[in-house]
Write a protein that holds these residues in place. Structure first.
Motif, PDB file in Angstrom:
ATOM      1  N   VAL A 102       0.837  -1.203   0.000  1.00 26.67           N
ATOM      2  CA  VAL A 102       0.000   0.000   0.000  1.00 26.67           C
ATOM      3  C   VAL A 102       0.872   1.254   0.000  1.00 26.67           C
ATOM      4  CG1 VAL A 102      -1.683   1.328   1.332  1.00 26.67           C
ATOM      5  CG2 VAL A 102      -1.991  -1.142   1.028  1.00 26.67           C
ATOM      6  N   HIS A 103       1.965   1.222   0.737  1.00 26.50           N
ATOM      7  CA  HIS A 103       2.878   2.373   0.742  1.00 26.50           C
ATOM      8  C   HIS A 103       3.374   2.649  -0.681  1.00 26.50           C
ATOM      9  CE1 HIS A 103       6.395   4.891   1.537  1.00 26.50           C
ATOM     10  NE2 HIS A 103       5.926   5.092   2.745  1.00 26.50           N
ATOM     11  N   ALA A 104       3.779   1.611  -1.380  1.00 30.06           N
ATOM     12  CA  ALA A 104       4.276   1.781  -2.753  1.00 30.06           C
ATOM     13  C   ALA A 104       3.180   2.299  -3.679  1.00 30.06           C
ATOM     14  CB  ALA A 104       4.832   0.459  -3.265  1.00 30.06           C
ATOM     15  N   ALA A 105       1.972   1.766  -3.537  1.00 32.29           N
ATOM     16  CA  ALA A 105       0.872   2.182  -4.405  1.00 32.29           C
ATOM     17  C   ALA A 105       0.487   3.636  -4.155  1.00 32.29           C
ATOM     18  CB  ALA A 105      -0.331   1.271  -4.192  1.00 32.29           C
ATOM     19  N   VAL A 106       0.384   4.010  -2.890  1.00 37.41           N
ATOM     20  CA  VAL A 106       0.022   5.388  -2.551  1.00 37.41           C
ATOM     21  C   VAL A 106       1.117   6.348  -3.006  1.00 37.41           C
ATOM     22  CG1 VAL A 106      -0.386   7.003  -0.647  1.00 37.41           C
ATOM     23  CG2 VAL A 106      -1.467   4.735  -0.620  1.00 37.41           C
ATOM     24  N   THR A 107       2.364   5.970  -2.785  1.00 32.58           N
ATOM     25  CA  THR A 107       3.479   6.810  -3.226  1.00 32.58           C
ATOM     26  C   THR A 107       3.437   7.019  -4.728  1.00 32.58           C
ATOM     27  OG1 THR A 107       4.888   6.073  -1.399  1.00 32.58           O
ATOM     28  CG2 THR A 107       5.997   6.994  -3.328  1.00 32.58           C
ATOM     29  N   PHE A 108       3.184   5.950  -5.465  1.00 26.96           N
ATOM     30  CA  PHE A 108       3.101   6.062  -6.927  1.00 26.96           C
ATOM     31  C   PHE A 108       2.010   7.047  -7.333  1.00 26.96           C
ATOM     32  CE2 PHE A 108       0.772   4.879 -10.739  1.00 26.96           C
ATOM     33  CZ  PHE A 108       1.755   5.061 -11.707  1.00 26.96           C
ATOM     34  N   VAL A 109       0.803   6.871  -6.794  1.00 24.79           N
ATOM     35  CA  VAL A 109      -0.320   7.712  -7.207  1.00 24.79           C
ATOM     36  C   VAL A 109      -0.079   9.174  -6.865  1.00 24.79           C
ATOM     37  CG1 VAL A 109      -2.769   8.225  -6.826  1.00 24.79           C
ATOM     38  CG2 VAL A 109      -2.025   5.860  -7.095  1.00 24.79           C
ATOM     39  N   LEU A 110       0.319   9.449  -5.630  1.00 25.64           N
ATOM     40  CA  LEU A 110       0.493  10.838  -5.219  1.00 25.64           C
ATOM     41  C   LEU A 110       1.665  11.508  -5.943  1.00 25.64           C
ATOM     42  CD1 LEU A 110      -0.228  10.671  -1.381  1.00 25.64           C
ATOM     43  CD2 LEU A 110      -1.788  11.228  -3.260  1.00 25.64           C
ATOM     44  N   THR A 111       2.732  10.760  -6.187  1.00 22.79           N
ATOM     45  CA  THR A 111       3.869  11.321  -6.914  1.00 22.79           C
ATOM     46  C   THR A 111       3.490  11.621  -8.361  1.00 22.79           C
ATOM     47  OG1 THR A 111       5.434  10.123  -5.514  1.00 22.79           O
ATOM     48  CG2 THR A 111       6.263  10.927  -7.622  1.00 22.79           C
ATOM     49  N   GLN A 112       2.814  10.668  -9.002  1.00 30.16           N
ATOM     50  CA  GLN A 112       2.393  10.879 -10.381  1.00 30.16           C
ATOM     51  C   GLN A 112       1.401  12.029 -10.486  1.00 30.16           C
ATOM     52  OE1 GLN A 112       3.305   9.212 -13.408  1.00 30.16           O
ATOM     53  NE2 GLN A 112       4.999   8.717 -12.042  1.00 30.16           N
ATOM     54  N   ALA A 113       0.436  12.065  -9.568  1.00 28.85           N
ATOM     55  CA  ALA A 113      -0.566  13.130  -9.604  1.00 28.85           C
ATOM     56  C   ALA A 113       0.076  14.496  -9.390  1.00 28.85           C
ATOM     57  CB  ALA A 113      -1.634  12.884  -8.539  1.00 28.85           C
TER      58      ALA A 113
END
Length: 199
Positions: A92-103
């Motif tokens: 979940v940490h990796a997924a959230v990091t990906f989304v927020l960084t990309q956004a």
């Protein structure tokens, strides 16, 4: 009625992709509200009627752009989750990091969020019409949980996945902390909900 020849299907798919890309680029350049179907048609080199035949109206094109952006984000979420298998916190940490960084760096998301007075017609896909993004996120999270968290009841996964997705969307629209801090917080919440200590 016979199915259309494969080349017609391929040509239509290519046209859709080209139009969606053109619409996205124009939205980034000038804001979606200022984009006209005639502008998109001129950039692609087709008639306005061709666009209307394919998307019905500007709202239909906007929805197609939103769908493609959501699919792109979900591909990254799926990869981030799968990389960490059943380690809930890390996944979940990796997924959230990906989304927020990309956004935070995506030019279309930035253009939509920075539109004057929040009037951009694509903004609802992150607010009042976020159901598309939420449904996609829940689907991806449930697929991952079905594979890696079989002991968690499906209804609990559904509630946890939707709650997590809503929180991530809210942090895209109104970030309140650095990405890593937010990812830490949401990963901890996910672990408590989806991977509670065994009795």
């Amino acid at each position: 009625m016979a199915a259309p020849p494969p080349y017609r299907h391929t040509a239509r798919r290519h046209l859709r992709d080209t139009v969606i890309t053109a619409g996205r680029d124009l939205a980034i350049d000038r804001g979606w509200d200022a984009v006209r179907m005639a502008d998109v048609a001129a950039r692609v080199g087709v008639s306005r009627q061709t666009l209307y035949n394919e998307f019905t109206n500007k709202a239909g094109l906007g929805e197609a752009i939103a769908h493609r952006e959501i699919d792109r984000f979900m591909d990254g979420v799926r990869e981030a989750l799968s990389t960490h298998g059943g380690d809930v916190r890390a996944a979940v940490h990796a997924a959230v990091t990906f989304v927020l960084t990309q956004a935070g760096t995506d030019p279309l998301v930035k253009a939509v969020l920075n539109s004057a007075r929040g009037t951009d017609a694509l903004l609802p896909y992150l607010t009042t019409r976020a159901d598309l993004a939420l449904a996609a996120a829940v689907t991806v999270l449930r697929e991952w949980a079905d594979t890696h968290l079989p002991r968690v009841p499906p209804d609990e996964v559904a509630v946890g996945a939707e709650s997590l997705a809503r929180l991530v969307v809210s942090h895209i629209v109104l970030p309140t902390a650095p990405v890593d801090n937010t990812a830490d917080t949401l990963a901890e919440l996910a672990q408590r909900f989806l991977d509670p200590p065994r009795a």
